[in-house]
Structure formats: C-alpha cells, structure tokens
Design a protein around this motif. Structure first.
Motif, PDB file in Angstrom:
ATOM      1  N   THR A  30     -45.598 -32.427 -60.892  1.00 15.49           N
ATOM      2  CA  THR A  30     -44.985 -33.398 -61.808  1.00 15.49           C
ATOM      3  C   THR A  30     -43.517 -33.061 -62.031  1.00 15.49           C
ATOM      4  OG1 THR A  30     -47.143 -33.580 -62.868  1.00 15.49           O
ATOM      5  CG2 THR A  30     -45.296 -34.515 -64.058  1.00 15.49           C
ATOM      6  N   GLU A  31     -43.252 -31.778 -62.313  1.00 16.72           N
ATOM      7  CA  GLU A  31     -41.878 -31.354 -62.601  1.00 16.72           C
ATOM      8  C   GLU A  31     -40.992 -31.406 -61.356  1.00 16.72           C
ATOM      9  OE1 GLU A  31     -38.367 -29.791 -64.146  1.00 16.72           O
ATOM     10  OE2 GLU A  31     -40.055 -30.781 -65.153  1.00 16.72           O
ATOM     11  N   SER A  32     -41.514 -30.938 -60.194  1.00 18.73           N
ATOM     12  CA  SER A  32     -40.651 -30.902 -59.000  1.00 18.73           C
ATOM     13  C   SER A  32     -40.380 -32.315 -58.465  1.00 18.73           C
ATOM     14  CB  SER A  32     -41.222 -29.983 -57.906  1.00 18.73           C
ATOM     15  OG  SER A  32     -42.510 -30.376 -57.536  1.00 18.73           O
ATOM     16  N   ILE A  33     -41.314 -33.240 -58.686  1.00 21.31           N
ATOM     17  CA  ILE A  33     -41.045 -34.646 -58.321  1.00 21.31           C
ATOM     18  C   ILE A  33     -39.935 -35.195 -59.226  1.00 21.31           C
ATOM     19  CG2 ILE A  33     -41.999 -37.003 -58.397  1.00 21.31           C
ATOM     20  CD1 ILE A  33     -44.658 -35.842 -57.319  1.00 21.31           C
ATOM     21  N   ALA A  34     -40.020 -34.875 -60.527  1.00 26.94           N
ATOM     22  CA  ALA A  34     -38.988 -35.343 -61.469  1.00 26.94           C
ATOM     23  C   ALA A  34     -37.612 -34.788 -61.076  1.00 26.94           C
ATOM     24  CB  ALA A  34     -39.348 -34.915 -62.891  1.00 26.94           C
ATOM     25  N   ARG A  35     -37.581 -33.495 -60.711  1.00 24.91           N
ATOM     26  CA  ARG A  35     -36.307 -32.875 -60.297  1.00 24.91           C
ATOM     27  C   ARG A  35     -35.758 -33.553 -59.040  1.00 24.91           C
ATOM     28  NH1 ARG A  35     -37.254 -26.330 -60.460  1.00 24.91           N
ATOM     29  NH2 ARG A  35     -37.963 -26.163 -62.617  1.00 24.91           N
ATOM     30  N   ALA A  36     -36.656 -33.774 -58.076  1.00 23.04           N
ATOM     31  CA  ALA A  36     -36.222 -34.392 -56.814  1.00 23.04           C
ATOM     32  C   ALA A  36     -35.706 -35.807 -57.068  1.00 23.04           C
ATOM     33  CB  ALA A  36     -37.383 -34.400 -55.811  1.00 23.04           C
ATOM     34  N   LYS A  37     -36.402 -36.543 -57.959  1.00 22.85           N
ATOM     35  CA  LYS A  37     -35.959 -37.911 -58.297  1.00 22.85           C
ATOM     36  C   LYS A  37     -34.553 -37.884 -58.887  1.00 22.85           C
ATOM     37  CE  LYS A  37     -40.152 -40.609 -59.094  1.00 22.85           C
ATOM     38  NZ  LYS A  37     -41.146 -41.045 -60.071  1.00 22.85           N
ATOM     39  N   ALA A  38     -34.282 -36.896 -59.755  1.00 24.43           N
ATOM     40  CA  ALA A  38     -32.961 -36.782 -60.376  1.00 24.43           C
ATOM     41  C   ALA A  38     -31.890 -36.516 -59.306  1.00 24.43           C
ATOM     42  CB  ALA A  38     -32.975 -35.657 -61.411  1.00 24.43           C
ATOM     43  N   GLU A  39     -32.223 -35.648 -58.329  1.00 20.02           N
ATOM     44  CA  GLU A  39     -31.269 -35.365 -57.250  1.00 20.02           C
ATOM     45  C   GLU A  39     -30.977 -36.622 -56.431  1.00 20.02           C
ATOM     46  OE1 GLU A  39     -32.279 -31.804 -54.864  1.00 20.02           O
ATOM     47  OE2 GLU A  39     -33.460 -31.148 -56.581  1.00 20.02           O
ATOM     48  N   ILE A  40     -32.059 -37.384 -56.142  1.00 23.09           N
ATOM     49  CA  ILE A  40     -31.920 -38.615 -55.347  1.00 23.09           C
ATOM     50  C   ILE A  40     -31.056 -39.633 -56.107  1.00 23.09           C
ATOM     51  CG2 ILE A  40     -33.183 -40.569 -54.337  1.00 23.09           C
ATOM     52  CD1 ILE A  40     -33.673 -37.907 -52.824  1.00 23.09           C
ATOM     53  N   THR A  41     -31.326 -39.767 -57.408  1.00 21.94           N
ATOM     54  CA  THR A  41     -30.572 -40.721 -58.239  1.00 21.94           C
ATOM     55  C   THR A  41     -29.085 -40.372 -58.220  1.00 21.94           C
ATOM     56  OG1 THR A  41     -32.508 -40.974 -59.637  1.00 21.94           O
ATOM     57  CG2 THR A  41     -30.428 -41.739 -60.567  1.00 21.94           C
ATOM     58  N   THR A  55     -24.006 -38.018 -48.637  1.00 24.40           N
ATOM     59  CA  THR A  55     -25.206 -38.874 -48.598  1.00 24.40           C
ATOM     60  C   THR A  55     -26.278 -38.299 -47.662  1.00 24.40           C
ATOM     61  OG1 THR A  55     -23.844 -40.801 -49.092  1.00 24.40           O
ATOM     62  CG2 THR A  55     -26.039 -41.231 -48.196  1.00 24.40           C
ATOM     63  N   ILE A  56     -25.952 -38.228 -46.373  1.00 19.93           N
ATOM     64  CA  ILE A  56     -26.965 -37.815 -45.373  1.00 19.93           C
ATOM     65  C   ILE A  56     -27.314 -36.337 -45.534  1.00 19.93           C
ATOM     66  CG2 ILE A  56     -27.526 -37.753 -42.912  1.00 19.93           C
ATOM     67  CD1 ILE A  56     -27.042 -40.612 -44.108  1.00 19.93           C
ATOM     68  N   GLU A  57     -26.278 -35.504 -45.592  1.00 21.22           N
ATOM     69  CA  GLU A  57     -26.510 -34.066 -45.723  1.00 21.22           C
ATOM     70  C   GLU A  57     -27.148 -33.756 -47.089  1.00 21.22           C
ATOM     71  OE1 GLU A  57     -23.977 -31.013 -43.467  1.00 21.22           O
ATOM     72  OE2 GLU A  57     -23.070 -31.135 -45.458  1.00 21.22           O
ATOM     73  N   ALA A  58     -26.638 -34.397 -48.126  1.00 21.85           N
ATOM     74  CA  ALA A  58     -27.182 -34.166 -49.476  1.00 21.85           C
ATOM     75  C   ALA A  58     -28.668 -34.516 -49.524  1.00 21.85           C
ATOM     76  CB  ALA A  58     -26.405 -34.996 -50.499  1.00 21.85           C
ATOM     77  N   LEU A  59     -29.046 -35.619 -48.880  1.00 22.02           N
ATOM     78  CA  LEU A  59     -30.464 -36.027 -48.844  1.00 22.02           C
ATOM     79  C   LEU A  59     -31.314 -35.002 -48.116  1.00 22.02           C
ATOM     80  CD1 LEU A  59     -30.529 -39.863 -48.029  1.00 22.02           C
ATOM     81  CD2 LEU A  59     -31.642 -38.726 -49.960  1.00 22.02           C
ATOM     82  N   ILE A 103     -37.965 -43.287 -52.686  1.00 22.91           N
ATOM     83  CA  ILE A 103     -36.744 -42.954 -51.937  1.00 22.91           C
ATOM     84  C   ILE A 103     -36.467 -44.031 -50.894  1.00 22.91           C
ATOM     85  CG2 ILE A 103     -35.662 -41.299 -50.354  1.00 22.91           C
ATOM     86  CD1 ILE A 103     -37.330 -39.100 -51.624  1.00 22.91           C
ATOM     87  N   ARG A 104     -37.493 -44.299 -50.056  1.00 22.90           N
ATOM     88  CA  ARG A 104     -37.269 -45.173 -48.906  1.00 22.90           C
ATOM     89  C   ARG A 104     -36.991 -46.619 -49.300  1.00 22.90           C
ATOM     90  NH1 ARG A 104     -41.925 -42.202 -45.580  1.00 22.90           N
ATOM     91  NH2 ARG A 104     -43.265 -43.646 -46.709  1.00 22.90           N
ATOM     92  N   LEU A 105     -37.460 -47.009 -50.498  1.00 22.80           N
ATOM     93  CA  LEU A 105     -37.285 -48.407 -50.912  1.00 22.80           C
ATOM     94  C   LEU A 105     -36.214 -48.549 -51.994  1.00 22.80           C
ATOM     95  CD1 LEU A 105     -41.074 -49.418 -50.928  1.00 22.80           C
ATOM     96  CD2 LEU A 105     -39.427 -49.691 -49.084  1.00 22.80           C
ATOM     97  N   ASN A 106     -35.365 -47.503 -52.122  1.00 23.38           N
ATOM     98  CA  ASN A 106     -34.283 -47.547 -53.113  1.00 23.38           C
ATOM     99  C   ASN A 106     -33.078 -48.279 -52.488  1.00 23.38           C
ATOM    100  OD1 ASN A 106     -31.840 -46.794 -54.452  1.00 23.38           O
ATOM    101  ND2 ASN A 106     -32.873 -45.027 -55.361  1.00 23.38           N
ATOM    102  N   PRO A 107     -32.753 -49.491 -52.978  1.00 17.66           N
ATOM    103  CA  PRO A 107     -31.725 -50.304 -52.315  1.00 17.66           C
ATOM    104  C   PRO A 107     -30.327 -49.661 -52.344  1.00 17.66           C
ATOM    105  CG  PRO A 107     -32.523 -51.391 -54.322  1.00 17.66           C
ATOM    106  CD  PRO A 107     -33.380 -50.203 -54.104  1.00 17.66           C
ATOM    107  N   GLU A 108     -29.966 -49.013 -53.485  1.00 13.67           N
ATOM    108  CA  GLU A 108     -28.633 -48.379 -53.575  1.00 13.67           C
ATOM    109  C   GLU A 108     -28.510 -47.229 -52.570  1.00 13.67           C
ATOM    110  OE1 GLU A 108     -29.535 -50.567 -57.081  1.00 13.67           O
ATOM    111  OE2 GLU A 108     -30.602 -48.787 -56.340  1.00 13.67           O
ATOM    112  N   LEU A 109     -29.596 -46.455 -52.493  1.00 11.37           N
ATOM    113  CA  LEU A 109     -29.592 -45.309 -51.579  1.00 11.37           C
ATOM    114  C   LEU A 109     -29.487 -45.787 -50.128  1.00 11.37           C
ATOM    115  CD1 LEU A 109     -29.797 -42.228 -51.543  1.00 11.37           C
ATOM    116  CD2 LEU A 109     -32.268 -42.446 -51.345  1.00 11.37           C
ATOM    117  N   PHE A 110     -30.286 -46.809 -49.795  1.00 12.17           N
ATOM    118  CA  PHE A 110     -30.267 -47.328 -48.420  1.00 12.17           C
ATOM    119  C   PHE A 110     -28.891 -47.903 -48.084  1.00 12.17           C
ATOM    120  CE2 PHE A 110     -31.327 -50.849 -45.323  1.00 12.17           C
ATOM    121  CZ  PHE A 110     -31.391 -50.011 -44.223  1.00 12.17           C
ATOM    122  N   ALA A 111     -28.255 -48.561 -49.050  1.00 13.91           N
ATOM    123  CA  ALA A 111     -26.923 -49.143 -48.809  1.00 13.91           C
ATOM    124  C   ALA A 111     -25.940 -48.035 -48.412  1.00 13.91           C
ATOM    125  CB  ALA A 111     -26.436 -49.873 -50.056  1.00 13.91           C
TER     126      ALA A 111
END
Length: 675
Positions: A30-41, A55-59, A103-111
C-alpha cells in the motif's frame, strides 16, 4: 517499523528475510504504491519541457521500493507460500494491475513520453537510451494510451480480472499437486524402483505419519515412479492423477478459468487494435508474427515427425516383445523408453547418479563459469535466507569485485511450486557512480538427501541445474544503466539462449571431468559413460521434439485465433494435438488446466521460444566447439555481446555481433540427429 519500506541495513543490501513478517507485506505494498504514484505524478506534472532525462530516464528509476517489495513477495509466493501469502496475493494483484494502468493510461504522462519519442531523430541517444525510449513509448501505446476513455476503463477491468484469474489458476495447480498421494503398503508393488527413490518415499511416508511408502506428483517422486515402476496399474494411476490436475470437476477445476483467460486476452488484444493476443505479444519478439511462428513450428514438425513415428513404432514393438503390451499408453512411454535406452546404450540414471552428487554438480557449474568468464563463488552464511535449505554465495570477478549475490534453493517442499526457475530479488543498474549489483536466485525441485545418501541427480536434473544457472549468469553478468533493460529483461524468444547454451557443457568430456566424480570413491566418470551420454543425447529426439512442438501449437491455438467459440476445452485440445499425436488419448486428462507456463507464467504465445532458442543455442555452441569449449576469446564475445547487454539492443543485432552471422536451423537438426 516495516523492514520492507526503509533501505535495508544489511550486507550488500540483501533482503532482510529474518525481520520480515507475512503481515508486513500488505502495508508495504500500500505504502510503496503510494510512493511510486507520487513519483509518477511529479514526472507527469513537471513544468519543465519534457526531455529524455526528466521523463524517460526518471520513469525508468521510479518505483524502486515497489519493485523490491514485489520481487521479494512474489518469489516467496512461488517458493515458500502459505495460505496467508496466497490471500495477500489475491488482494495485491489487482492493486498492482490497477497501478500499472494508472501509469499507462495517464494522459499527461503519455503526452510527455510521446513528445520525447517524436523528437527521437534529433536526440543524440546511445543504443541503450534509444531502446529504453522505444520500450517506454510502446509500453504506453501497446497498453491503451491512445484509446478513448471508455475503452481505457474497459482495459482496466480486463487487466484486473486477468491478474486474479492467473493467480487462481496457479493456486489450483499447486493444491491439486499436493492433494494427491500414492500410499503403498506392500513392498511387492515397489518392484523396479531404484533404492534411492524407495528410501525417499519411505521418508515421505514417515513425514506424513504413515507406514510404508508415499509417492507424490512432485517431479523427484513422480518422474522416477513412471520411469521405473514395474506395476503398470500403479504407473497408470500416477500418470492419470498427474494429467488430471485441475481437470477433475471439483472446486479446483481450471477449465472455466482457462476459457476466461483466453477470451479476455483476445478481447484485450482486439481493444488495442490487434487481431489476436499472439499478434499483440509477438510484435515485441524476434519471431515478430503468428504466421512466422506457425511456419517455424510447421517446418520443424515436418522434419521431426517421420523420425518420431519411426521411434514410436520401434518403442511399441519393443514393449510388445518385452511384455506383450498390445497398445502403448502414456504411462508406458517413460518406462519402456528407459528399458530400450538401457538395452541400446547399457546406460541408465542409476549408473550415472553416483557421479552427480548435487554439491559437485553445482561446483561444476561454478568451475565452468570460472573458466569461461573468470567468476568465483564463495559460500557465505552472514546474509538472511527465506528457508534453511537455501544456500547463499558472493560472486566475484577476477579483480575481486562483487558481481552478484547468488541464492540456490534445490529441494521440493510444501508451499513450493513444481518445476525449476531463475528469478531475482534485485536487478542490476547504474545510478550516479554506483553500479548496483544484482541478487539472483535459482529454484529447483531435486531429489532430497536421505539418511544414507546425499542428493544424487539424474542426468536430466544435471542439465536442469545448468539450464537455470545459464539464466542466472545472464542476470549476474548484467551491465546496463537501466533496471528494466538489465539481465533477463530481453525478448522472450531470446531469454532461453543463455540457459540452453549452458546445458551443452554437460555433454562435453572436458567439462564432465571437472565435476562428475563418484560420491563415494571420488573416481571421475568413466569415458565409456561419457561416450554413451553423448550418443544417447539424440535418443528419441524425434519424439521429444514432437512433444515440445505440441505444447507450442497448443499455445498458438489458444492465443493465435479467436477463442470465443471454444466451449469444450478437451475437444479443443485434441484438435490442436492432432498433427503431433502418438499415444492414445486419456479421457480423464487435459494439458491446459495445468499448463502454468502460458496461463500463470509469462509464456502465452511464447512457448515456441524454447525451440527457437534451441536453434540459437545449437548454432552458438557450434562456434565454441570450432574454437574449443573453454576458448576465452569466444567466451568473452558471448559475455560482452549477449550476457552483459540485457535488452539494450535488438537480439538479432547482438547475436550477429557475437557470431558474425544469423543462426541456421541446421546446427539444431544435426545435434538432434534429425538431418
């Protein structure tokens, strides 16, 4: 404090198994998913213009805590599971599939990813960076990033459902495997069975508080039983039980699950604009398309079938002459093959096993890799392990630098699935000035030591150990920047090359002399045995090839066409097996309901890759043979162009750089005696 959530204060950053409690996993996920989501955001909402680095390297480096937690948990789920772990798996699998889709369906990230991808020709990228960019972009595009919102939602539902179904499939197979026992009280029924197998069965019975002998569907018990037991009725009982796993009409029946998985995979592929699941999968494989795979399998089938039919007719005649058997059944195959092999080569596993003590074979794999790649393996006892049977090693190079941590887990037990596999607890990658080294594990199910004997391996188990060790070398010698291109993160029809080529050393006198020594006398395996091992390597290769092809064709049957009209799993299987069928069908048995490779592992539309990689490995090993099997120049080329490169370039580019040319199928046909 949850030990999974902070940096491990352990030697070499190894997993702190002793501190981890089962109840730590759910909060850690639960916590590591939340952390990863914050990094992705943060990456998606970065106000700076998108670049390769931000973007690419950070991901590529995002979510590393989640990766470690997942690796540890799912490795335990395979090798040391219990009801609690299985329950957690049911809960976290949909969470993880939901997170992947977030992640894969995040429109801002994909853009942002698409923006970098569109500038690719103007960026000065290394081949590895270029591959990472391709992989990231396709990871989005191939998983729905270009879909309208309603279809994205549908995709999420399908992925969630698929992750639960494949878990359920695997748990049913595991329970069905452990549910069956053959309890023997009359020693007359043990006729034909080797002494070591009988002793192991007695210990198994004792562990279950029973007198007599107990045989199970675990490989070290099942395979010797159907190979050596003279009692045909008991062989039949065992074989039918093995073939009926999750096909018995009980609560663990996998028929409906298989049909659902196949149909959902097809629906998913169609949603993404592909004809079938196989079209989707093979776009990212060396084989490229279902048509190419089918023609590859068909081509091998045409070459192997005449030999297989000749071998089968000979085996049938042999069983008739020996025991008056009128119709050879599946439970007779291994038994009469072994007898015919002994008659022809005067060689059987019981003669060979004393020369293959497990510890010596493992030491042999270490020695071969030392001679080829300069590696040394030192057993250590100051890092945690998840079970007392596990052995742990520091792997170093010629300069004494740490290359990897290696775990080896060899014996069957409750809570460990059947088969053999390589996995890792931590990938290799480079961050800043630090080259983080991998933690690699091999897990097998070999015959346990008994009160009077050490673990003595059959020759088949010897090649299995070398096979998994070849995968381990691919993981250990990885030297790439990004974790998701490291080690075995390659196309799935290329991943079997390092494992399958390593098996070849088991047949070479020069290599066998290093480790095949009698466990009591220390005498090196006699040359006549080595000659017979080599001669018998192509024994019944036609039949063995047909069997492998039948699995590949079944896989393509499920995934290379529209499965929505399939209602009867058994009838469908029979149709797929028609061109490879040798034995009469067994009504109580089905293959698909326990075909874990394609319904639980990652081999859907990819089972053909074992044969595909055999072509590569036969061709590659021919290069070693031409120059000497311990030729350091060829070994260095193999290490630098194949083992260390992971998925940083297209496999055919890497292969041609090593070999100087594309592989030819002839080397495989020659080795199998099919030319």
């Amino acid at each position: 404090m949850n030990p999974l959530l902070s940096k491990f204060a352990t030697k070499h950053d190894t997993a702190p198994f002793a501190q981890i409690k089962t109840q730590d996993f759910l909060p850690a996920f639960t916590e590591s998913i939340a952390r990863a989501k914050a990094e992705i955001t943060q990456i998606a909402n970065n106000p700076a213009p998108p670049t390769f680095e931000n973007t690419i390297e950070a991901l590529s480096f995002a979510g590393d805590t989640l990766d470690r937690v997942s690796n540890i948990f799912f490795n335990l789920h395979s090798a040391e599971t219990n009801d609690e772990i299985q329950k957690i798996a049911q809960e976290v699998s949909p969470m993880l599939s939901e997170f992947s889709n977030d992640i894969r369906l995040n429109p801002e990230l994909f853009a942002r990813v698409k923006s970098v991808y569109d500038q690719k020709s103007n960026l000065r990228l290394t081949p590895e960076q270029s591959m990472l960019l391709d992989k990231k972009y396709k990871g989005f595009a191939r998983n729905g990033a270009n879909l309208p919102d309603d279809k994205k939602e549908k995709l999420r539902e399908i992925d969630k459902e698929l992750s639960k179904l494949s878990l359920e499939f695997g748990e049913n197979v595991l329970e069905e495997t452990h549910d069956f026992e053959l309890h023997i009280a009359d020693d007359q029924q043990l006729s034909g069975l080797p002494e070591g197998i009988v002793e192991a069965a007695k210990e198994e019975a004792k562990s279950r508080d029973k007198d007599g002998w107990v045989f199970t569907l675990d490989y070290p018990s099942y395979i010797p039983f159907v190979t050596y037991a003279d009692d045909r009725e008991l062989r039949k009982k065992m074989a039918i039980a093995n073939g009926a796993k999750a096909f018995r009409g009980n609560t663990r029946d996998n028929r409906e699950i298989v049909l659902k998985i196949a149909k959902l995979r097809h629906e998913r592929a169609q949603l993404l604009g592909y004809d079938t699941h196989a079209h989707f999968v093979l776009e990212e494989r060396m084989a490229e398309s279902p048509a190419k795979v089918k023609s590859f399998l068909q081509d091998l089938l045409e070459k192997a079938k005449p030999a297989a039919e000749r071998e089968f007719a000979e085996l049938e005649q042999f069983a008739k002459d020996t025991d008056g058997i009128d119709r050879l059944e599946k439970w007779d195959g291994a038994y009469y093959s072994e007898k015919l092999k002994q008659q022809r080569f005067n060689l059987d596993d019981e003669k060979l096993k004393p020369y293959f003590k497990l510890e010596n074979v493992l030491e042999g794999a270490f020695t071969v890799s030392h001679k080829l790649f300069g590696l040394t393996f030192n057993q250590i006892n100051d890092i945690d392990k998840y079970h007392e049977d596990v052995m742990t090693y520091e792997v170093k190079d010629v300069t004494g630098q740490l290359v990897a941590i290696f775990y080896a887990d060899f014996f069957p037990r409750k809570g460990k699935r059947n088969g053999a596999w390589m996995t890792s607890f931590k990938s290799q990658y480079i961050v800043g000035a630090s080259n983080e080294r991998p933690h690699v594990s091999i897990v097998c199910n070999f015959t346990k030591p008994t009160e009077t004997k050490p673990s003595l391996l059959t020759f088949n188990e010897v090649t299995t150990l070398f096979h998994e060790f070849g995968h381990a070398l691919h993981g250990m010698l990885a030297n790439t920047t990004y974790p998701n291109l490291s080690g075995t993160s390659v196309y799935w029809d290329f991943v079997e090359l390092p494992s399958q080529i390593f098996e070849n050393w088991c047949y070479e006198p020069e290599a066998l002399a290093l480790f095949a020594k009698h466990y009591q006398t220390g005498e090196v395996i006699p040359q006549e045995y080595i000659t017979k091992i080599k001669e018998s390597a192509s024994f019944q290769q036609g039949m063995a090839t047909l069997r492998q092809l039948s699995f590949g064709l079944l896989d393509m049957g499920w995934h290379g066409q529209d499965p929505t009209a399939i209602v009867d799993l058994k009838a469908f299987e029979e149709a797929q097996f028609a061109s490879t069928k040798l034995y009469p069908d067994v009504a109580e048995n089905a293959m698909s309901t326990s075909f874990s490779h394609i319904f639980q592992g990652g081999y859907s539309s990819g089972y053909y890759s074992y044969k595909w990689a055999e072509v590569l490995d036969a061709d590659a090993f021919e290069y070693f043979q031409e120059n000497g099997i311990f030729n350091t120049e060829v070994a260095t080329k193999f290490k630098e162009n194949i083992l260390s490169k992971g998925g940083t370039e297209h496999p055919m580019v890497l292969y041609k750089r090593f070999r100087g040319k594309e592989p030819k199928v002839d080397a495989l046909l020659k080795r199998a005696g099919l030319l």
